[in-house]
Design a protein around this motif. Sequence first.
Motif, PDB file in Angstrom:
ATOM      1  N   ILE A 199       1.874   1.778  -3.604  1.00 16.33           N
ATOM      2  CA  ILE A 199       0.745   2.115  -4.475  1.00 16.33           C
ATOM      3  C   ILE A 199       0.156   3.477  -4.147  1.00 16.33           C
ATOM      4  O   ILE A 199      -0.136   4.274  -5.043  1.00 16.33           O
ATOM      5  N   LEU A 200       0.001   3.759  -2.852  1.00 13.70           N
ATOM      6  CA  LEU A 200      -0.627   5.022  -2.449  1.00 13.70           C
ATOM      7  C   LEU A 200       0.353   6.182  -2.397  1.00 13.70           C
ATOM      8  O   LEU A 200      -0.052   7.343  -2.396  1.00 13.70           O
ATOM      9  N   GLY A 201       1.642   5.870  -2.313  1.00 15.70           N
ATOM     10  CA  GLY A 201       2.654   6.910  -2.398  1.00 15.70           C
ATOM     11  C   GLY A 201       3.009   7.603  -1.105  1.00 15.70           C
ATOM     12  O   GLY A 201       3.813   8.530  -1.103  1.00 15.70           O
ATOM     13  N   ASP A 202       2.420   7.162   0.006  1.00 17.45           N
ATOM     14  CA  ASP A 202       2.663   7.850   1.272  1.00 17.45           C
ATOM     15  C   ASP A 202       2.474   6.850   2.409  1.00 17.45           C
ATOM     16  O   ASP A 202       1.486   6.111   2.425  1.00 17.45           O
ATOM     17  N   ALA A 203       3.419   6.836   3.351  1.00 17.55           N
ATOM     18  CA  ALA A 203       3.348   5.882   4.451  1.00 17.55           C
ATOM     19  C   ALA A 203       2.120   6.117   5.320  1.00 17.55           C
ATOM     20  O   ALA A 203       1.475   5.171   5.773  1.00 17.55           O
ATOM     21  N   GLN A 204       1.757   7.382   5.560  1.00 21.11           N
ATOM     22  CA  GLN A 204       0.583   7.675   6.378  1.00 21.11           C
ATOM     23  C   GLN A 204      -0.689   7.222   5.674  1.00 21.11           C
ATOM     24  O   GLN A 204      -1.599   6.664   6.298  1.00 21.11           O
ATOM     25  N   ALA A 205      -0.756   7.444   4.343  1.00 20.46           N
ATOM     26  CA  ALA A 205      -1.923   6.989   3.582  1.00 20.46           C
ATOM     27  C   ALA A 205      -2.025   5.465   3.625  1.00 20.46           C
ATOM     28  O   ALA A 205      -3.127   4.907   3.722  1.00 20.46           O
ATOM     29  N   ALA A 206      -0.875   4.797   3.562  1.00 23.15           N
ATOM     30  CA  ALA A 206      -0.875   3.337   3.635  1.00 23.15           C
ATOM     31  C   ALA A 206      -1.363   2.867   4.998  1.00 23.15           C
ATOM     32  O   ALA A 206      -2.153   1.918   5.100  1.00 23.15           O
TER      33      ALA A 206
ATOM     34  N   GLY B  87       5.466  -9.565  -3.064  1.00 21.18           N
ATOM     35  CA  GLY B  87       4.616  -8.419  -2.790  1.00 21.18           C
ATOM     36  C   GLY B  87       5.141  -7.137  -3.403  1.00 21.18           C
ATOM     37  O   GLY B  87       4.389  -6.376  -4.030  1.00 21.18           O
ATOM     38  N   VAL B  88       6.435  -6.885  -3.232  1.00 18.32           N
ATOM     39  CA  VAL B  88       7.033  -5.668  -3.784  1.00 18.32           C
ATOM     40  C   VAL B  88       6.978  -5.686  -5.307  1.00 18.32           C
ATOM     41  O   VAL B  88       6.694  -4.664  -5.945  1.00 18.32           O
ATOM     42  N   THR B  89       7.230  -6.839  -5.901  1.00 13.87           N
ATOM     43  CA  THR B  89       7.186  -6.936  -7.368  1.00 13.87           C
ATOM     44  C   THR B  89       5.795  -6.625  -7.900  1.00 13.87           C
ATOM     45  O   THR B  89       5.640  -5.854  -8.856  1.00 13.87           O
ATOM     46  N   LEU B  90       4.769  -7.206  -7.291  1.00 11.12           N
ATOM     47  CA  LEU B  90       3.404  -6.917  -7.726  1.00 11.12           C
ATOM     48  C   LEU B  90       3.088  -5.433  -7.587  1.00 11.12           C
ATOM     49  O   LEU B  90       2.475  -4.827  -8.483  1.00 11.12           O
ATOM     50  N   ALA B  91       3.499  -4.838  -6.461  1.00 14.81           N
ATOM     51  CA  ALA B  91       3.208  -3.427  -6.228  1.00 14.81           C
ATOM     52  C   ALA B  91       3.920  -2.538  -7.247  1.00 14.81           C
ATOM     53  O   ALA B  91       3.336  -1.581  -7.770  1.00 14.81           O
ATOM     54  N   LEU B  92       5.179  -2.859  -7.548  1.00 11.87           N
ATOM     55  CA  LEU B  92       5.928  -2.044  -8.507  1.00 11.87           C
ATOM     56  C   LEU B  92       5.393  -2.207  -9.921  1.00 11.87           C
ATOM     57  O   LEU B  92       5.319  -1.237 -10.682  1.00 11.87           O
ATOM     58  N   VAL B  93       5.010  -3.436 -10.276  1.00 12.72           N
ATOM     59  CA  VAL B  93       4.421  -3.643 -11.604  1.00 12.72           C
ATOM     60  C   VAL B  93       3.142  -2.832 -11.733  1.00 12.72           C
ATOM     61  O   VAL B  93       2.882  -2.197 -12.763  1.00 12.72           O
TER      62      VAL B  93
ATOM     63  N   GLY C 276      -7.436  -3.755  -1.600  1.00 15.06           N
ATOM     64  CA  GLY C 276      -6.005  -3.835  -1.806  1.00 15.06           C
ATOM     65  C   GLY C 276      -5.667  -4.645  -3.044  1.00 15.06           C
ATOM     66  O   GLY C 276      -6.474  -5.415  -3.571  1.00 15.06           O
ATOM     67  N   LEU C 277      -4.440  -4.493  -3.525  1.00 17.17           N
ATOM     68  CA  LEU C 277      -4.008  -5.129  -4.770  1.00 17.17           C
ATOM     69  C   LEU C 277      -4.082  -6.642  -4.698  1.00 17.17           C
ATOM     70  O   LEU C 277      -4.657  -7.305  -5.575  1.00 17.17           O
ATOM     71  N   THR C 278      -3.518  -7.242  -3.673  1.00 11.81           N
ATOM     72  CA  THR C 278      -3.413  -8.699  -3.610  1.00 11.81           C
ATOM     73  C   THR C 278      -4.777  -9.368  -3.494  1.00 11.81           C
ATOM     74  O   THR C 278      -5.082 -10.314  -4.238  1.00 11.81           O
TER      75      THR C 278
ATOM     76  N   GLN D 235       0.820  -1.203   0.000  1.00 13.26           N
ATOM     77  CA  GLN D 235       0.000   0.000   0.000  1.00 13.26           C
ATOM     78  C   GLN D 235       0.861   1.262   0.000  1.00 13.26           C
ATOM     79  O   GLN D 235       0.488   2.274  -0.602  1.00 13.26           O
ATOM     80  N   TRP D 236       1.998   1.202   0.644  1.00 13.12           N
ATOM     81  CA  TRP D 236       2.923   2.336   0.655  1.00 13.12           C
ATOM     82  C   TRP D 236       3.363   2.667  -0.774  1.00 13.12           C
ATOM     83  O   TRP D 236       3.351   3.827  -1.207  1.00 13.12           O
TER      84      TRP D 236
END
Length: 645
Positions: free
Chosen positions: A33-40, A83-89, A202-204, A30-31
Amino acid sequence: MKQTLLKIGKAALVLLEALALGGAVAFAIQWIILGDAQAALDWCLGALPPFCLTAVFYGGGALLLGLLTGRLWVGALASSAVGVTLALVSYFKLAINGTPLEAEDFGMIGQLNQVMGVAGDLKVPGRGWAAVGMLVLVVLFLFLLGKMLTLGSGRTRFVLATAVVSLGLALVIGPGGPALGRAFSVNTQDRMMSAISYRDYGLTVGLWRDMCLLAGREPEGYGPEYMQQVVQRLDELLGASGTAEPAGEQPNVIFILSESFYDMTRLPGLTLSGDPAENFHRLSGEGISGRFYSSYLGYGTGYIEQSIFTGLTGKDLKPGTNISFRDDGDYSLLDSVATSFQAAGYETEMLHAYNNSLYNRTVTYPKIGFNRLLFSREIQELDLNIQGSPYAGGYYLSDHVFTQALLNRLDAANEEGKRAFLFGISMENHQPFDPEKFGYVCQLEVSSDQLSEENLAITRVMLEGLTRADQALGELTDALREWEEPTVVVFFGDHRPNLFMTDGGTVYSHLGLCESNDCSRWSIEQVADLYSTDYLIWANDAALLKQPAGTKQDTGLTALGPAVLDAANMPRTRYWAMQERLSKALLVNTDLYCVTAQGVPYWNESDAALSDEDRELMNLRSAIVYDTYYGQRYATSAMNRPVGS
């Protein structure tokens, strides 16, 4: 007793470690994808059930690999990488075209290099590295803690790993999947657009929901007698609209998908020194034109092609199905638009201004009725008398060269005494829209108070690409005015370009057409506007048109195919007679939105203003689709015959 309690305590600690790792991966996704730790963090707390389910998925994967290897940190490392790979893709896909990673995109994995090649330079964002750093610390902690804990003997680990696999399979497939979804407050019944699903779950979990839960549902009473009744009822409803042999001359047809073409003059807040769609506007007065409602924004060209030619959209298929990468035999089950021309003795050819690497076209196009495929290399081998480089704006053939290729193939077919059905996919206006794409040349000037100079430089590239596409259209129709053979041109833009500005917004958000790039937050009117382009049907003999010259009539993804058949006076199979009748009700119908023939958009067909007969036809069509692609094909052959046969 003490030893037993100690083992239980260690096992519980290992399980908690795995779940904690899963939670860290869910947060990291979520960090990114959403671009911000607080948003995540806000999402994790606000969507606690799907967050916990995501943690179970990644924690369970880490535990399984930990049991197999004897080292939990190894499983943690693998789960983190996935997880990181899916988020970056998903992040990169958003950067390319404004849409998240979807289950159907996994069909394109083998073509990832080509996709990245046409997308331009992509870099891992700073938040991506931050999320990776956080997970590295978590894995390192588990590595150090693993020195104090063991996962048991080899036999014990094998038994536990088998139990984890069995439990996992029971919970993610079959009836266990929906039960698991419901337990974590996940809607497992209704289809919804990916952007909304990922926002809520969420993505997953969104990907899992599409691939494992929702499936094509068998009609009640399904069987041979039921499908026979479906066919009989279709014949009753279609009646004369399913005429087998339409009257009229059968002309050549040049069907052009002009990459990312749309009428840019409809954008507010821009001042243009000229009309980039000058030829399109002039020809609209001589033909039939209007809006084309698409199923994608910024990408999806191959999927749009399949929908137009087969009459199917992703909504017709099981969620997660890639419409361009189904079983090879699926593409020949029901006649396509091109099959009708092929059966009528036309020379059916597809021309593409790039190479053959994307969307599985070399497999699918011969199966849907094309005799010959010509890509960039084959086009350049034609006798076109190309002056200078055939490329423009990168590695795509220029629209000028592409127009010459269409005329060349039209002439070759007519010289052999055949009519031609040519489907051309132009590419000069394809992304990336880098400011230097056309050597900083733009035939028209554009200014705007809402765009910075850097963003205007990007907009000029789109403007130049659209201008060149329009000029190629004018060049083609000017040549056809002198053509002896009757010829119809059907020209449309597949989708608008998702033109990103320097700050990550798009030209549409900067000009006030939408607030952000997140289409899950748009109004239905904004979706219908931004998911629409323009189309034109023009003929070198006005008598070939089915409507008076200058007619304005909107069309869409599921209406354009029947319009092409109608323009050429093609015989209709029962399937295409049904599609044509339904196109009088809905122009497009996808998981995201639908638009009625009156141009009114709705989020779904349940809310749309449709007649009882329209809805009955839609139910009959659903039964046909199920029978053909997921059932026993009791009615498939009947759908490829004329109404009443």
